[in-house]
Each structure stands twice: as structure tokens, then as C-alpha cells.
Write a protein that holds these residues in place. Structure first.
Motif, mmCIF file in Angstrom:
data_model
loop_
_atom_site.group_PDB
_atom_site.id
_atom_site.type_symbol
_atom_site.label_atom_id
_atom_site.label_comp_id
_atom_site.label_asym_id
_atom_site.label_seq_id
_atom_site.Cartn_x
_atom_site.Cartn_y
_atom_site.Cartn_z
ATOM 1 N N VAL B 152 0.826 -1.218 0.000
ATOM 2 C CA VAL B 152 0.000 0.000 0.000
ATOM 3 C C VAL B 152 0.856 1.261 0.000
ATOM 4 O O VAL B 152 0.559 2.221 -0.714
ATOM 5 C CB VAL B 152 -0.961 -0.009 1.221
ATOM 6 N N VAL B 153 1.929 1.272 0.788
ATOM 7 C CA VAL B 153 2.696 2.525 0.916
ATOM 8 C C VAL B 153 3.825 2.660 -0.110
ATOM 9 O O VAL B 153 4.275 3.775 -0.378
ATOM 10 C CB VAL B 153 3.282 2.729 2.338
ATOM 11 N N ALA B 154 4.295 1.546 -0.675
ATOM 12 C CA ALA B 154 5.391 1.644 -1.649
ATOM 13 C C ALA B 154 4.887 2.325 -2.919
ATOM 14 O O ALA B 154 3.889 1.911 -3.488
ATOM 15 C CB ALA B 154 5.928 0.255 -1.976
ATOM 16 N N PRO B 155 5.572 3.396 -3.357
ATOM 17 C CA PRO B 155 5.079 4.103 -4.546
ATOM 18 C C PRO B 155 5.353 3.368 -5.853
ATOM 19 O O PRO B 155 4.713 3.647 -6.864
ATOM 20 C CB PRO B 155 5.830 5.438 -4.502
ATOM 21 N N ASN B 156 6.323 2.441 -5.847
ATOM 22 C CA ASN B 156 6.626 1.701 -7.086
ATOM 23 C C ASN B 156 7.291 0.378 -6.749
ATOM 24 O O ASN B 156 7.639 0.129 -5.589
ATOM 25 C CB ASN B 156 7.514 2.539 -8.022
ATOM 26 N N SER B 157 7.487 -0.440 -7.807
ATOM 27 C CA SER B 157 8.024 -1.794 -7.596
ATOM 28 C C SER B 157 9.425 -1.776 -6.996
ATOM 29 O O SER B 157 9.771 -2.624 -6.176
ATOM 30 C CB SER B 157 8.055 -2.547 -8.916
ATOM 31 N N ARG B 158 10.236 -0.806 -7.427
ATOM 32 C CA ARG B 158 11.624 -0.764 -6.953
ATOM 33 C C ARG B 158 11.659 -0.578 -5.431
ATOM 34 O O ARG B 158 12.402 -1.244 -4.726
ATOM 35 C CB ARG B 158 12.363 0.378 -7.655
ATOM 36 N N LEU B 159 10.845 0.343 -4.940
ATOM 37 C CA LEU B 159 10.833 0.586 -3.495
ATOM 38 C C LEU B 159 10.155 -0.551 -2.743
ATOM 39 O O LEU B 159 10.456 -0.793 -1.575
ATOM 40 C CB LEU B 159 10.144 1.919 -3.193
ATOM 41 N N GLU B 247 -5.506 12.114 -2.927
ATOM 42 C CA GLU B 247 -6.290 11.970 -1.706
ATOM 43 C C GLU B 247 -5.832 10.730 -0.937
ATOM 44 O O GLU B 247 -5.972 9.616 -1.410
ATOM 45 C CB GLU B 247 -7.778 11.838 -2.052
ATOM 46 N N ARG B 248 -5.228 10.953 0.231
ATOM 47 C CA ARG B 248 -4.796 9.851 1.085
ATOM 48 C C ARG B 248 -5.106 10.239 2.520
ATOM 49 O O ARG B 248 -4.942 11.397 2.901
ATOM 50 C CB ARG B 248 -3.295 9.631 0.897
ATOM 51 N N ARG B 249 -5.535 9.254 3.303
ATOM 52 C CA ARG B 249 -6.017 9.610 4.638
ATOM 53 C C ARG B 249 -4.884 9.897 5.621
ATOM 54 O O ARG B 249 -5.090 10.508 6.652
ATOM 55 C CB ARG B 249 -6.912 8.496 5.170
ATOM 56 N N GLY B 250 -3.678 9.424 5.330
ATOM 57 C CA GLY B 250 -2.578 9.658 6.262
ATOM 58 C C GLY B 250 -1.246 9.621 5.539
ATOM 59 O O GLY B 250 -1.162 9.169 4.396
ATOM 60 N N HIS B 251 -0.203 10.091 6.210
ATOM 61 C CA HIS B 251 1.129 10.080 5.598
ATOM 62 C C HIS B 251 1.671 8.646 5.587
ATOM 63 O O HIS B 251 1.468 7.901 6.557
ATOM 64 C CB HIS B 251 2.056 10.992 6.401
ATOM 65 N N PRO B 252 2.360 8.263 4.510
ATOM 66 C CA PRO B 252 2.885 6.889 4.455
ATOM 67 C C PRO B 252 3.791 6.519 5.632
ATOM 68 O O PRO B 252 3.889 5.342 5.990
ATOM 69 C CB PRO B 252 3.681 6.865 3.145
ATOM 70 N N LEU B 253 4.426 7.522 6.243
ATOM 71 C CA LEU B 253 5.300 7.204 7.386
ATOM 72 C C LEU B 253 4.512 6.634 8.571
ATOM 73 O O LEU B 253 5.102 6.033 9.472
ATOM 74 C CB LEU B 253 6.067 8.454 7.818
ATOM 75 N N MET B 254 3.181 6.817 8.522
ATOM 76 C CA MET B 254 2.342 6.194 9.567
ATOM 77 C C MET B 254 2.527 4.682 9.597
ATOM 78 O O MET B 254 2.245 4.034 10.612
ATOM 79 C CB MET B 254 0.868 6.496 9.297
ATOM 80 N N ALA B 255 2.992 4.125 8.471
ATOM 81 C CA ALA B 255 3.197 2.671 8.387
ATOM 82 C C ALA B 255 4.163 2.174 9.459
ATOM 83 O O ALA B 255 4.086 1.019 9.889
ATOM 84 C CB ALA B 255 3.711 2.300 7.002
ATOM 85 N N LEU B 256 5.057 3.064 9.906
ATOM 86 C CA LEU B 256 6.040 2.655 10.930
ATOM 87 C C LEU B 256 5.360 2.283 12.248
ATOM 88 O O LEU B 256 5.952 1.592 13.088
ATOM 89 C CB LEU B 256 7.060 3.777 11.157
ATOM 90 N N LEU B 257 4.108 2.731 12.404
ATOM 91 C CA LEU B 257 3.371 2.363 13.622
ATOM 92 C C LEU B 257 3.177 0.847 13.720
ATOM 93 O O LEU B 257 2.924 0.317 14.802
ATOM 94 C CB LEU B 257 1.999 3.053 13.641
ATOM 95 N N ALA B 258 3.307 0.155 12.576
ATOM 96 C CA ALA B 258 3.164 -1.314 12.578
ATOM 97 C C ALA B 258 4.250 -1.973 13.428
ATOM 98 O O ALA B 258 4.110 -3.127 13.840
ATOM 99 C CB ALA B 258 3.202 -1.846 11.156
ATOM 100 N N LEU B 259 5.331 -1.253 13.674
ATOM 101 C CA LEU B 259 6.428 -1.832 14.467
ATOM 102 C C LEU B 259 6.208 -1.671 15.962
ATOM 103 O O LEU B 259 6.947 -2.235 16.767
ATOM 104 C CB LEU B 259 7.766 -1.177 14.066
#
Lengths: 304, 284
Positions: B152-159, B247-259
Motif C-alpha cells: 500500500v505505501v510503496a510508490p513503485n516496484s523498486r521501493l 487523496e490519502r487519509r494519512g502520511h505513508p510514514l504512519m506505516a512505521l506504527l506497525a512496528l
């Protein structure tokens, strides 16, 4: 055809500071085929995507079958069918699986008969990535109409289709229209738009420059009607006859060709001239300006 | 067949039909399992002890972190999610169904390893099958949650590859598969606590395989499930239908909350470590 199915009022779409669509309004009625025309970047896609509930409008009001697409996109799902320009299907899905999957989400029985009708009967178990571009578009169309939506959006539906497929698609569109389906047809193919659409809207730089029947739009242009005449003795092949309302004259393959601003005057004078010369008319053709001519006139001249 | 079941059936078949997914779900984990099980016991006879937990953990890591995120990114980029949205496929199903079908694939791989390893490689079987499968399920939930979040948060395949490898590689090296947690140096042990693989190996050892856990094994099980569900909820929250939409509900860095569920262990174990350190180096 008086029940409005799509209402666009003062619709605006901005991307940052860029104005993609600038305050446009139009209404599409039940059972109408409505062509949406415009060069690249005119705002067609933004308009379509906002009507389909994929993007929120920046201003104005949109209604599709009475539903606000931005406020209640879930209510819109069974009311619209969309054939996207890019088919938007997983590479490994087969036509059969796609039909089952999409119909399941729409809560209707799979319409395998549509696959047969659109020439996919023998290819139902081939993966999407293995189908030709034309077959992929046909599958996308079958999926768009499978749940019998009252409003259908077709984005370049005949791009990449062969002649037989185009004819089949046009026949399907007429059939859907006769059942009361409202069709929005976005296309670059002016001949198709002219032939299929009850009315067309021409967008240019985010503004609506014309909304009317193809006939009315072509009639309002400055376009000249082309009259081609062939006679047995070639009495018209020299330009010494004064023919009224003609702005240009040329000869091509035994035809005298006139570009007229007043078709009635020109044709009647031509016929009497041929008779006066003791000549015989073999062929007379009148070609009014096409929608493409009017479209080019509008798009080259900018918004009128 | 209802929509969910029809969608799940398609995704599950794709996991076998798609060559890349077949590789990640079955060929890569089972191939490495065969290779390691043939070679490693000759080099280190103790490796037999970890064939089942280690190779099952590896299989889950490969199927989820290496197999799941890229198709999600590619589908978004190809406009498939837009098509799904128009046809009423909910965002929840777009994320949940590939995750569930991947979990089913990893359970099948775990079952193959569980059945064949004692027969062909003399590997010790679990002493408690219930806790073994609970641990497998916990690891599968944790890793599919993280994999979906990366997709969901990766902008492309490389990342996608970069983010996935940021979890996969440390998991292989310090996640308890190659080197036991107890043998890790201090800093590496702390980092290892952030990895689902460490908690999986700890739970396998303490609850299923009859060994000794390095720390509270039921806490590891809880961490895996809470971590997986947290990651999935974050993925759902941050989901975008297409890459061109701003349109996105939150910043992708929110993903770090998974840790956070994993990092919570540092609050439990770090004070203990600091206490030990202060005993070793008392202030003069």
C-alpha cells in the motif's frame, strides 16, 4: 427522453492551481447517446472520472441517476457500467473468471452469453494477458454491461477494434439505447461520434464550447459544403460559368468541385447551367461539413 | 457463489497460476528447504533441530514479504483498483483476499515441510501440534499484514523490493533461523525483537518444539497477531485506489506504527539489559 440521467451544473475540477475543468454544465437524458469530444487535455477524463465517482469535484454539482457520485459512490455501483480506456483487469484472470467476479460483486448472475456475442466464446478460459487488444476491450465492454446498468460510460470503445467488432459494438449500443440505457461516449473518432450520438458536447481547455446534435453543431460552423459534379461533355470543367455562393473551385478526375456557402443557390444554378450547355448530368454529390471539420474549426480557433 | 468466495477462489488460483507467485509461494521455499535439509545436517548436525521451524518460517517470509507486495503495487499502477472500485469491490477485500489466499498457501507449504522433514531428513517433529500451527498462523498473519502494508505505501516496484528486503534480510540473519537469538550480541538482539521471525522462532522453541524459549513465548504469539492486525488496519487506512490520486487519509510514514507491537518488547527487555549492564560496569 425527458428524464435527466446525468446532470452537470457548474462543475469545476482543479489539480492544485491547474484548472482541468472550468465551470461546465450539461444534462444527459434517459436513453440518449451523448458524445463527449475534445482534444487531449480538454477535461474529458476529469469529467468522466468525477461522474464515475473516481474523483471528487472541486466545485459544482454532479448527479448520475439521481446519485451524487462523490457523496454516495456505493449507491452508484449498480447504476453505472464503465468501460475504461485501460481495461483494468488482472493479467492472469480469464474472461470467465472476470465475468463471475464482477457479476458476483454486482449481485447478478454471470452473463456468459455476452462473451459469446462479443466474440469471446472460444477464448473464455484464456488469461487476460493472452488476449489481443481488441479482445481485451470487448471483454471490458461485456463486463461493463453485464449488470444491465441504466448509465453506461464508454471511453474510446472502438480503439483497437476491427471493422466487424465495431459494427457489433455499435449494434449493441443501439440495442442498449432502445432499452433505455443512457450512454456517455468519449471518443476521438468523429465519424463514430457523429453516427452514434444523439447529442455531443465539445470540451476545449476545460470549457464547454458546444453542446447540441451533431447536425446542429455542423450547421453552425463556417464550413463550406462541397458539391462535386460530373457531366457527359465536361461543360463545367472550365471555370467560365458564374456560379453563385462559391468560394472555391477545382477540377479533379473529371469532376468539377465547388465549395459553397449556400447549397440551394449553387446546386440549382449548376443544374440549369448544365442544361443550358446541352450537357447531361452523370453524377452530382453534396457533402456537408462533417463533425470532424467543425471540431477542427472549434479546436483550432479556440473557445468561441 | 458470493462475491467474497468468488474473489478468493480467483486469488488462490492466481497464487499457483502466476509464475512469480508460484515461485515465491512454493518453488523457492520448498527448493531451499530441500537444499538446506540435504546439505546442512552434514555440516552441522544440530541443524536438524531447526529444519521444521526454520524452513517454515523462511517459507512464510518468502511467500508474504517477497510475493505479496509487488502484485498490489502493480495492480494499483495498472488501474485494476480503479476498475474494482467502479464495480463495487471494497478496499477491504482488495487487501484481505490476497492476504488470506497467501496464508492458505503458506499453511500448505508448512504442512508439506511438517510431513516430509521427519521422514526424509530425520528432523524432530513438533511436540505440540496445536501450538505449532498457532505459531505458523501467527507468523503468517504478522507477515501478510506487513506485506500488504508495504504494497500500500510503496510508490513503485523498486521501493517495494527495498522495503520488503529491509525486513526479509535481517529476519534471515538475526531472526533466529540461522543464529539462535541467545547467541546474538546485545544490539543485534534488540533489533531482532522488531522482527516477526524472532518471535516465531521463540514461540516454536518454547511452545511447540520442546525447546527453551529465550523470552516469554505466549507474549511472542500475542505480538505476532497484534502486529499483523495492526499492520493490516494501517494498510486499510492508508489505501489508495490509484497512484495519481492525491487523496490519502494519512502520511505513508504512519506505516512505521506497525512496528509498535514489536518495539514494545524493548520496553520489557531493555530495562533488564541496562540493569545487567550497570552491574557489569558499576559507577566508580
Amino acid at each position: 427522453m425527458n428524464e435527466p440521467m446525468i446532470e452537470v451544473k457548474n462543475f469545476r475540477k482543479l489539480y492544485g492551481d491547474y484548472v482541468a475543468v472550468d465551470n461546465i454544465s450539461f444534462t444527459v437524458y434517459k436513453g440518449e447517446i451523448f458524445g463527449l469530444l475534445g482534444p487531449n487535455g480538454a477535461g474529458k477524463t476529469s469529467t468522466l472520472e468525477s461522474l464515475e465517482g473516481l474523483r471528487p469535484p472541486s466545485g459544482g454539482t454532479l448527479r448520475v441517476a439521481g446519485v451524487d457520485p462523490a457523496a454516495a459512490p456505493h449507491k452508484l455501483r449498480n447504476l453505472i457500467g464503465v468501460q475504461l480506456q485501460s481495461a483494468g483487469l488482472p493479467a492472469s484472470i480469464t474472461a470467465d473468471e472476470a465475468m463471475k467476479l464482477f457479476c458476483a460483486y454486482h449481485g447478478v448472475a454471470p452473463r456468459f452469453d455476452l462473451l459469446d456475442r462479443l466474440g469471446l466464446g472460444g477464448k473464455r478460459n484464456i488469461e487476460f494477458q493472452g488476449l489481443s487488444t481488441g479482445l481485451q476491450r470487448r471483454l471490458a465492454l461485456a463486463l461493463a454491461v453485464a449488470h444491465d446498468p441504466p448509465v453506461l460510460f464508454l471511453d474510446e470503445p472502438t480503439a483497437g477494434l476491427d471493422v466487424a467488432s465495431r459494427v457489433e459494438l455499435h449494434s449493441l449500443m443501439h440495442e442498449l439505447k432502445s432499452k433505455g440505457t443512457t450512454i456517455i461516449l468519449a471518443t476521438h473518432d468523429m465519424a463514430e461520434a457523429e453516427e452514434m450520438s444523439d447529442r455531443v458536447a465539445i470540451l476545449l481547455q476545460g470549457k464547454l464550447v458546444a453542446v447540441d446534435t451533431p447536425l446542429a453543431i455542423t450547421a453552425t460552423g463556417a464550413g463550406l459544403t462541397k458539391v462535386s459534379v460530373n457531366t457527359r461533355s465536361g461543360s463545367l470543367l472550365s471555370n467560365h460559368h458564374p456560379i453563385p455562393a462559391v468560394s472555391q473551385y477545382l477540377v479533379k478526375e473529371q469532376y468539377a468541385i465547388y465549395f459553397s456557402t449556400n447549397i440551394g443557390q449553387t446546386v440549382s444554378t449548376l443544374i440549369s447551367t448544365v442544361e443550358a450547355e446541352g450537357d447531361t448530368l452523370i453524377d452530382l454529390r453534396v457533402e456537408r461539413p462533417s463533425l470532424e471539420d467543425r471540431f477542427l474549426e472549434l479546436t483550432n480557433g479556440g473557445p468561441k | 457463489m458470493n462475491a467474497f468466495a468468488s474473489h478468493f477462489a480467483f486469488e488462490f488460483r492466481t497464487g499457483i497460476r502466476n509464475k512469480n507467485l508460484l515461485l515465491m509461494n512454493y518453488l523457492f521455499p520448498l527448493g531451499l528447504y530441500l537444499m538446506m535439509s540435504v546439505i546442512m545436517p552434514g555440516v552441522n548436525p544440530l541443524f536438524r533441530e531447526v529444519i521444521i521451524p526454520g524452513m517454515v518460517t523462511f517459507g512464510i517470509l518468502a511467500s508474504t514479504l517477497l510475493g505479496l507486495p509487488d502484485p498490489l503495487v502493480n495492480a494499483r499502477e495498472a488501474g485494476i483498483f480503479r476498475s474494482y472500485k467502479i464495480n463495487g469491490v471494497p478496499a477491504r477485500n482488495i487487501l484481505l483476499i490476497p492476504a488470506l489466499s497467501t496464508i492458505l498457501h503458506v499453511l500448505m507449504v508448512a504442512l508439506i515441510i511438517l510431513i516430509t522433514a521427519p521422514i526424509f531428513f530425520d528432523a524432530p517433529a513438533p511436540q505440540n501440534y496445536a501450538t505449532f500451527f498457532l505459531t505458523v498462523l501467527g507468523m503468517a498473519v504478522a507477515c501478510t499484514g506487513l506485506a500488504v502494508l508495504i504494497g500500500v505505501v510503496a510508490p513503485n516496484s523498486r521501493l517495494t523490493v527495498l522495503f520488503s528486503q529491509a525486513i526479509f534480510l535481517p529476519s534471515m540473519i538475526i531472526g533466529g533461523i540461522m543464529i539462535p537469538y541467545s547467541m546474538l550480541p546485545g544490539a543485534a538482539a534488540k533489533i531482532a525483537l522488531l522482527l516477526p521471525a524472532t518471535h516465531t522462532m521463540n514461540a516454536f522453541n518454547g511452545l511447540a518444539m520442546g525447546g527453551m524459549a529465550d523470552f516469554y513465548p505466549w507474549g511472542s504469539i500475542l505480538t505476532l497477531f497484534v502486529g499483523g492486525i495492526t499492520a493490516f488496519m494501517l494498510a486499510w487506512y492508508l489505501f489508495r485506489w490509484d497512484s495519481t490520486s492525491s487523496e490519502r487519509r494519512g502520511h505513508p510514514l504512519m506505516a512505521l506504527l506497525a512496528l509498535v507491537p514489536y518495539a514494545a518488547w524493548l520496553l520489557v527487555i531493555l530495562p533488564e539489559a541496562l540493569h545487567t549492564l550497570s552491574l557489569m560496569h558499576p559507577k566508580s
